[in-house]
Write a protein that holds these residues in place. Structure first.
Motif, PDB file in Angstrom:
ATOM      1  N   ILE A 185       6.291   6.542  12.660  1.00  0.00           N
ATOM      2  CA  ILE A 185       4.922   7.374  12.324  1.00  0.00           C
ATOM      3  C   ILE A 185       3.915   7.059  13.042  1.00  0.00           C
ATOM      4  CG2 ILE A 185       3.696   8.567  10.428  1.00  0.00           C
ATOM      5  CD1 ILE A 185       6.302   8.220   8.632  1.00  0.00           C
ATOM      6  N   ASN A 186       3.315   7.887  13.920  1.00  0.00           N
ATOM      7  CA  ASN A 186       2.035   7.420  14.740  1.00  0.00           C
ATOM      8  C   ASN A 186       1.028   8.486  14.071  1.00  0.00           C
ATOM      9  OD1 ASN A 186       3.322   5.166  16.286  1.00  0.00           O
ATOM     10  ND2 ASN A 186       4.493   6.850  17.203  1.00  0.00           N
ATOM     11  N   MET A 187      -0.026   8.127  13.696  1.00  0.00           N
ATOM     12  CA  MET A 187      -1.190   9.014  13.289  1.00  0.00           C
ATOM     13  C   MET A 187      -2.190   8.580  14.270  1.00  0.00           C
ATOM     14  SD  MET A 187       0.163  10.553  10.711  1.00  0.00           S
ATOM     15  CE  MET A 187      -1.239  11.156   9.903  1.00  0.00           C
ATOM     16  N   SER A 188      -2.885   9.708  14.826  1.00  0.00           N
ATOM     17  CA  SER A 188      -3.950   9.401  15.727  1.00  0.00           C
ATOM     18  C   SER A 188      -5.303  10.217  15.294  1.00  0.00           C
ATOM     19  CB  SER A 188      -3.714   9.500  17.300  1.00  0.00           C
ATOM     20  OG  SER A 188      -3.350  10.948  17.091  1.00  0.00           O
ATOM     21  N   GLY A 189      -5.067  11.147  14.561  1.00  0.00           N
ATOM     22  CA  GLY A 189      -6.184  12.238  13.875  1.00  0.00           C
ATOM     23  C   GLY A 189      -6.959  11.444  12.735  1.00  0.00           C
ATOM     24  N   ILE A 190      -8.186  12.215  12.472  1.00  0.00           N
ATOM     25  CA  ILE A 190      -8.688  11.902  11.366  1.00  0.00           C
ATOM     26  C   ILE A 190      -7.924  12.394  10.212  1.00  0.00           C
ATOM     27  CG2 ILE A 190     -10.867  11.801  10.007  1.00  0.00           C
ATOM     28  CD1 ILE A 190     -12.223  11.920  12.830  1.00  0.00           C
ATOM     29  N   TYR A 191      -7.348  11.876   9.331  1.00  0.00           N
ATOM     30  CA  TYR A 191      -6.540  12.495   8.134  1.00  0.00           C
ATOM     31  C   TYR A 191      -6.787  12.114   6.792  1.00  0.00           C
ATOM     32  CZ  TYR A 191      -1.860  14.908   7.370  1.00  0.00           C
ATOM     33  OH  TYR A 191      -0.848  15.635   7.274  1.00  0.00           O
ATOM     34  N   THR A 192      -6.872  12.923   5.741  1.00  0.00           N
ATOM     35  CA  THR A 192      -7.239  12.580   4.608  1.00  0.00           C
ATOM     36  C   THR A 192      -6.001  12.894   3.740  1.00  0.00           C
ATOM     37  OG1 THR A 192      -7.807  14.791   4.203  1.00  0.00           O
ATOM     38  CG2 THR A 192      -9.773  13.443   4.877  1.00  0.00           C
ATOM     39  N   GLY A 193      -4.902  13.263   3.885  1.00  0.00           N
ATOM     40  CA  GLY A 193      -3.983  13.374   3.243  1.00  0.00           C
ATOM     41  C   GLY A 193      -2.944  12.228   3.238  1.00  0.00           C
ATOM     42  N   ASN A 194      -1.884  12.013   2.591  1.00  0.00           N
ATOM     43  CA  ASN A 194      -1.053  10.913   2.351  1.00  0.00           C
ATOM     44  C   ASN A 194       0.050  10.893   3.630  1.00  0.00           C
ATOM     45  OD1 ASN A 194      -2.443  10.094   0.363  1.00  0.00           O
ATOM     46  ND2 ASN A 194      -0.883  11.487  -1.199  1.00  0.00           N
ATOM     47  N   VAL A 195       0.584   9.943   3.999  1.00  0.00           N
ATOM     48  CA  VAL A 195       1.681   9.855   4.904  1.00  0.00           C
ATOM     49  C   VAL A 195       2.887  10.160   4.310  1.00  0.00           C
ATOM     50  CG1 VAL A 195       2.861   8.405   6.612  1.00  0.00           C
ATOM     51  CG2 VAL A 195       0.542   8.099   6.588  1.00  0.00           C
ATOM     52  N   LEU A 196       3.190   9.612   2.876  1.00  0.00           N
ATOM     53  CA  LEU A 196       4.051   9.753   2.273  1.00  0.00           C
ATOM     54  C   LEU A 196       3.739  10.213   0.787  1.00  0.00           C
ATOM     55  CD1 LEU A 196       6.863   7.256   3.105  1.00  0.00           C
ATOM     56  CD2 LEU A 196       6.847   9.693   3.880  1.00  0.00           C
TER      57      LEU A 196
END
Length: 211
Positions: free
Chosen positions: A196-207
């Motif tokens: 899992i690669n996250m690059s955006g500004i994220y406020t939700g959970n990965v899992l």
């Protein structure tokens, strides 16, 4: 209103005879055969009743010329509002496939291509819909890579502008006796099972797990 047959040909005993043979060549400016149909009634335009036991095909099309047109071209114009383009009922054909596709060579186009610009009238007008009601011990969809070392993905999903839909939804119910998601891996190497690669500004959970 006539009810007779215009041409009635019986070649029961002429097993080596051909009913119709057409040879078409040159730079044609008209179709070789045309049927113009504007009638009504619950009857077919072409009907084939096959009760034979031969191994030959009902239709056999061998295309070897360098043509760019479609082998079969079906277009629904303004007056077509209902009815299927192709309707198959396998019935007692338990050992045959509804569609059998064999491909080879260095291909430059997809084997199956669906270009859909339509919208749906509800939430059940799916592009592909499989409704399995019989007892099935085999897989509903089976993907298998054979002998060659392919590098493409088995399933690749690009959500694009679909910001409110899920890439994959699994709903389970009842007293289950098997896993909803199962991974059996006996491979070697240093690649990940999940990456899992996250690059955006994220406020939700990965899992996100809720019991």
């Amino acid at each position: 209103a006539s009810t007779g047959t215009i041409f009635a040909i019986n070649i029961t005993n002429a097993v080596g005879a051909i009913i119709n043979s057409y040879t078409v060549a040159g730079v044609r400016t008209a179709n070789a055969e045309v049927i113009t149909h504007s009638a009504s009634g619950a009857v077919d335009i072409c009907q084939i009743d096959d009760s034979g036991t031969s191994s030959g095909h009902v239709f056999d099309i061998n295309s070897s010329g360098n043509s760019t047109g479609n082998v079969i071209d079906i277009v629904a114009s303004a007056g077509k509002v209902a009815g299927h383009f192709i309707n198959m009922d396998l019935a007692t054909d338990l050992a045959g496939n509804a569609i059998n596709i064999a491909a080879a060579g260095i291909r430059t186009a997809p084997i199956i291509n669906i270009a859909n610009t339509a919208t749906d009238g509800g939430t059940d007008d799916h592009v592909i819909f499989i409704n399995q009601t019989g007892l099935l011990d085999s897989n509903l969809i089976q993907l298998t890579f054979g002998t060659n070392a392919s590098t493409g993905e088995a399933i690749a999903i690009s959500m694009g502008t679909n910001l409110a839909g899920s890439a994959l939804t699994v709903n389970g119910t009842g007293v289950r006796t098997d896993d909803l998601i199962k991974i059996d891996d006996d491979s070697t190497g240093n690649s990940h099972i999940f990456d899992i690669n996250m690059s955006g500004i994220y406020t939700g959970n990965v899992l996100d797990i809720d019991f």
